[in-house]
Design an enzyme around this catalytic site. Structure first.
Site, PDB file in Angstrom:
ATOM      1  N   ASP A   1      -5.537  -5.063   2.554  1.00 41.97           N
ATOM      2  CA  ASP A   1      -4.568  -4.022   2.200  1.00 41.97           C
ATOM      3  C   ASP A   1      -4.458  -4.024   0.680  1.00 41.97           C
ATOM      4  OD1 ASP A   1      -2.557  -2.173   2.024  1.00 41.97           O
ATOM      5  OD2 ASP A   1      -1.057  -3.374   3.077  1.00 41.97           O
TER       6      ASP A   1
ATOM      7  N   CYS B   1      -3.735   3.265   0.983  1.00 39.45           N
ATOM      8  CA  CYS B   1      -2.709   4.266   0.677  1.00 39.45           C
ATOM      9  C   CYS B   1      -3.264   5.370  -0.219  1.00 39.45           C
ATOM     10  CB  CYS B   1      -1.495   3.602   0.024  1.00 39.45           C
ATOM     11  SG  CYS B   1      -1.860   2.862  -1.580  1.00 39.45           S
TER      12      CYS B   1
END
Length: 98
Positions: free
Chosen positions: A27, A53
């Protein structure tokens, strides 16, 4: 066992030590994990879960990973911030057997 922290730092450390993993869950920050792709491919886990993201850095990193080492198994997008351009994407990658 698991490691938590800077993806690139941990992957280089593990690659240099010759460690192997069945799965890596990454991540990375908005900048993606471009610098960590080389050690990730050296470790060559059977599965990678990549949480992103930023669609642009995700596309860049997936292009590198999917050239010959990995294939996309599944992608899911999550709109945690309705009415904005922000979207979280989770990609499951599988190692391509030579």
């Amino acid at each position: 066992n698991y490691l938590s922290g800077d993806t690139e730092k941990h992957l280089w450390k593990c690659a240099r030590a010759g460690e192997r993993f069945d799965m890596v869950i990454a991540d990375p920050p908005r900048e993606g994990m471009y610098g960590a792709l080389i050690p990730l491919m050296k470790i060559a886990p059977a599965r990678v879960i990549y949480v992103s993201c930023d669609p642009a850095t995700l596309a860049r990193d997936l292009a590198s990973l999917c050239k010959s080492t990995y294939k996309i198994i599944e992608i899911a997008a999550f709109d945690f911030f309705p009415n904005t351009y922000h979207v979280e994407t989770v990609v499951l990658l599988g190692l391509v057997k030579p």
